[in-house]
Design an enzyme around this catalytic site. Structure first.
Site, PDB file in Angstrom:
ATOM      1  N   GLY A 415       0.832  -1.196   0.000  1.00  0.00           N
ATOM      2  CA  GLY A 415       0.000   0.000   0.000  1.00  0.00           C
ATOM      3  C   GLY A 415       0.858   1.234   0.000  1.00  0.00           C
ATOM      4  N   GLY A 417       1.303   3.112   2.546  1.00  0.00           N
ATOM      5  CA  GLY A 417       1.624   3.499   3.904  1.00  0.00           C
ATOM      6  C   GLY A 417       0.530   3.219   4.878  1.00  0.00           C
ATOM      7  N   LYS A 435       2.558  -4.048   8.057  1.00  0.00           N
ATOM      8  CA  LYS A 435       2.564  -2.929   7.117  1.00  0.00           C
ATOM      9  C   LYS A 435       3.787  -3.082   6.229  1.00  0.00           C
ATOM     10  CE  LYS A 435       3.049   2.098   6.958  1.00  0.00           C
ATOM     11  NZ  LYS A 435       3.034   3.328   7.754  1.00  0.00           N
ATOM     12  N   ASP A 532      -0.316  14.037   9.524  1.00  0.00           N
ATOM     13  CA  ASP A 532      -1.227  13.292   8.636  1.00  0.00           C
ATOM     14  C   ASP A 532      -2.376  12.675   9.437  1.00  0.00           C
ATOM     15  OD1 ASP A 532      -2.159  12.447   6.202  1.00  0.00           O
ATOM     16  OD2 ASP A 532      -0.966  10.614   6.161  1.00  0.00           O
TER      17      ASP A 532
END
Length: 724
Positions: A415, A417, A435, A532
């Protein structure tokens, strides 16, 4: 030689116009006579204007069908389709015609027949046959001189809808069965996977494969059986009520009513009562996980065979090793999932260990899944159907089943992140989330090391825990604690799952995020700016407690540092503060702005960017407009019902607006926010105008661009490089 004088010329023109007009009938009213035709631009309307017959296109489809619908229904509710299996594609050359022998014929290219009534018995010679649309929605071919003589009627040929007076039964002479068959999907009226008819064995029961129909008493239901036919029909006691039965694409049989003056359809009855009771709704290898029109998804490792058509089910993305002639050398594996009930048609083995059960399935190439419980070992061969995912709010554990997948489908997801939950267990039995960062992701080695360094040094109940990391060649992986309830956005923007987030849960989530940010800004060993913060980066544990995740874009501040500048702007459109998005300036007040957006989204259940086509542009502008009009309570997510305290709701909206003010100096710190939440009786300052409200032109220029020049999606982390 023939000389045409001017008077003769105009007489000739008028004659041509007369002949042309005579051959191109203008259809008005409810009747089509022999020799007349109905073009794609014409319709028949029943005598009292209740029903209309003509050509239509379902949804965004380009196919053309002949059908009947309610004339005054704004959504053009189709009740009958003639050519449901033979769509037309050229309206200019399509027409419905009543031929001289009294047969209705649907033509394309003017002469090619695609559908006809195909009468069982011919119409008498020299008849005055005519086709008429009646006020009960029945389209009939009748004798004009003897209206009771019906040669053909649409009520004998229903599609997915039963109208009052319609038939659902068996013709004892011809053996023809009237049944309702659902559309294939909302844009394709071809016969779908669900149907309803009379019991073929001759009883008076409605034949439904998965359940029986419990009829109500507001309507007159009749079962008619005589020497000619047997059928089921119904009528309404209230003449002002419109009613219809439909076998829906959802697999449910529904009775919908329309009362005079209400002008909308309401669902009076459905069986099964919800979609969860529909057998095989999502097709083979499809999983049902909710009660909405988009509640189907494919198993991991599978994809839809036909987009937007779940009746076709799902197929594997990658073949199993034993089915692959070019073997990769990697063995197949199994993915564990919890479902409400195990699929049918399994092979059972008793007195077998769980290891032996797995081995049996692995050695059999036709075995697609196995399960093991106190009753023994169960193997499935062929297609899996009727899979239903356990709902988090159900309060019960689903049965565990292991789905066989190619090795490539069991590797951690690549992905940009975001954390994906679910892929493995540590030897201790602890479930983990992996991840994995790809070369194509926006996060490179710098961000990977940044996240590893930061989160390893941070310990707080509202921050996700890092359990380990791995770097080998181009592979970069992080191992996190497993969050079973996914992320906040999974619940917040969904009408069904959002009900799990009641008002108390939403307050706890807001407070938890605030505590996590306060720790980052003030009490951790490092002063951290997240940069973020958004719903997809707020993970939820088994008790719906929030944990801030994804620190790849975070920055460390020195002891005396209060503000920094960057040429590399990272974050997500809709959550970035104005000074950061336009000037590259960031501070703890940048996170405060993102937190304020989160608060307003949690209260309203709407994305900040979901107002793009409205006059307020975004949620901040919409909230500000309501606040100034003393209508701030209208912001509340309607699925919450009545809040326990309107004062509390207004207080959280006030806090959200204070956090998204234009100037960073006007925004509170997270310490101030915690104080505002805790001291609910202390008056709050009046907020100033939020950021971006007065600069619509910024958003009209388009979304921020990634470094590759591709616009970023609203829920994906983006990087914008601004040369200076």
């Amino acid at each position: 030689m023939c000389v045409i004088t001017k008077p003769s010329f105009w007489f000739f023109v008028l004659l041509l116009l007369f002949v042309s007009h005579w051959n191109c009938f203008s259809i008005e009213g409810d009747t089509l006579l022999i020799g007349q035709s109905l073009s794609a631009s014409q319709t028949l309307i029943s005598q009292n204007g209740i029903f209309e017959l003509g050509f239509f296109k379902p949804g965004a489809s380009l196919n053309i069908y002949l059908g009947i619908w309610y004339k005054n229904s704004a959504d053009k509710m189709i009740v009958w389709v003639a050519n449901r299996e033979s769509p037309l594609n050229n309206p200019a050359s399509s027409k419905l015609e009543l031929s001289p022998d009294g047969i209705l014929v649907l033509l394309t290219n003017f002469t090619k027949t695609v559908w006809s009534t195909a009468l069982a018995s011919s119409v008498p010679n020299n008849s005055t046959a005519q086709a008429a649309l009646l006020d009960n929605g029945n389209f009939v071919i009748k004798d004009g001189s003897n209206p009771s003589a019906i040669y053909w009627q649409s009520f004998d040929n229903p599609t997915d809808t039963l109208l009052p007076g319609g038939k659902l039964g068996i013709n004892k002479h011809t053996g023809k069965v009237q049944k309702l068959i659902s559309w294939k999907n909302p844009e394709d009226p071809a016969p779908g996977m669900f149907s309803i008819t009379m019991d073929p064995n001759g009883s008076s029961q409605i034949f439904i494969e998965w359940n029986k129909m419990n009829l109500n008493y507001y309507f007159n239901y009749s079962y008619i059986s005589n020497e000619n036919e047997s059928y089921f029909t119904f009528s309404v006691y209230n003449a002002e009520m419109l009613s219809r039965y439909v076998i829906d694409v959802s697999g449910q049989i529904k009775q919908l009513n329309w009362l005079a003056g209400v002008r909308n359809w309401s669902e009076f009855w459905a069986q099964p009562s919800d979609q969860a009771g529909v057998y095989g709704l999502c097709g083979v290898f499809g999983v049902f996980h909710g009660n909405s029109s988009s509640s189907c998804e494919c198993l991991k490792g599978f994809e839809p065979l036909v987009q937007n058509d779940w009746s076709s089910g799902c197929v594997r993305k990658s073949p199993l090793q034993c089915q692959n002639k070019k073997s990769t050398g990697k063995k197949d594996g199994f993915l564990k999932m919890s479902i409400l009930t195990l699929p049918e048609n399994s092979k059972a083995y008793q007195k077998v260990s769980v290891a032996r059960c797995r081995l049996y399935c692995m050695k059999n190439c036709y075995c697609v899944a196995y399960a093991y419980n106190s009753s023994g070992c169960f193997l499935w061969e062929g297609d899996l159907i009727n899979l239903k995912q356990s709902e988090i709010a159900a309060g019960r554990a689903g049965a565990e089943i292991y789905i066989r997948l190619a090795a490539s489908e069991l590797e951690p997801q690549i992905g940009s992140g975001s954390i994906r939950t679910g892929k493995g267990k540590l030897p201790t039995g602890l479930e983990i989330a992996v991840k994995r960062l790809s070369e194509r992701s926006g996060q490179g080695l710098e961000e990977f090391r940044n996240e590893t360094t930061l989160i390893a040094k941070l310990q707080h109940r509202n921050l996700v825990r890092l359990l380990g990391s791995c770097i080998e060649w181009d592979e970069k992986m992080l191992i996190y604690e497993y969050m079973p309830n996914k992320s906040l956005d999974f619940f917040l923007y969904d009408a069904n799952r959002g009900q799990i987030l009641d008002w108390g849960a939403r307050i706890r989530i807001i407070e938890g995020i605030a505590q996590g940010l306060l720790y980052l800004h003030r009490y951790s060993r490092l002063r951290i700016i997240h940069r973020d913060l958004k719903p997809s980066n707020i993970l939820l544990d088994s008790e719906m407690n929030p944990k801030i995740s994804d620190f790849g874009m975070a920055r460390i501040f020195g002891g005396n540092e209060t503000q920094a500048h960057t040429n590399r702007i990272v974050g997500t459109y809709g959550y970035m503060s104005p000074e950061y998005a336009m000037e590259g300036l960031f501070s703890i007040k940048s996170d405060v702005f993102s937190f304020g957006v989160l608060v307003l989204e949690i209260v309203s259940g709407k994305k900040n960017t979901s107002f793009y086509h409205s006059d307020t542009l975004h949620l901040l502008g919409h909230t500000w407009k309501l606040w100034n009009s003393n209508k701030a309570l209208d912001l509340m997510d309607p699925i919450l019902g009545d809040p326990p305290s309107t004062a509390t709701l207004l207080r959280y909206i006030n806090i959200g607006l204070l956090c998204v003010q234009e100037s960073p100096a006007d925004r509170p710190t997270m310490s101030d926010v915690i104080s505002m939440i805790a001291n609910e009786h202390v008056a709050l300052p009046e907020p100033k105008q939020p950021a971006f409200v007065a600069c619509r032109n910024m958003a009209e220029q388009g979304p921020l661009m990634s470094s590759s020049g591709v616009p970023s999606a609203n829920n994906v982390t983006i990087t914008a490089i601004d040369g200076r």
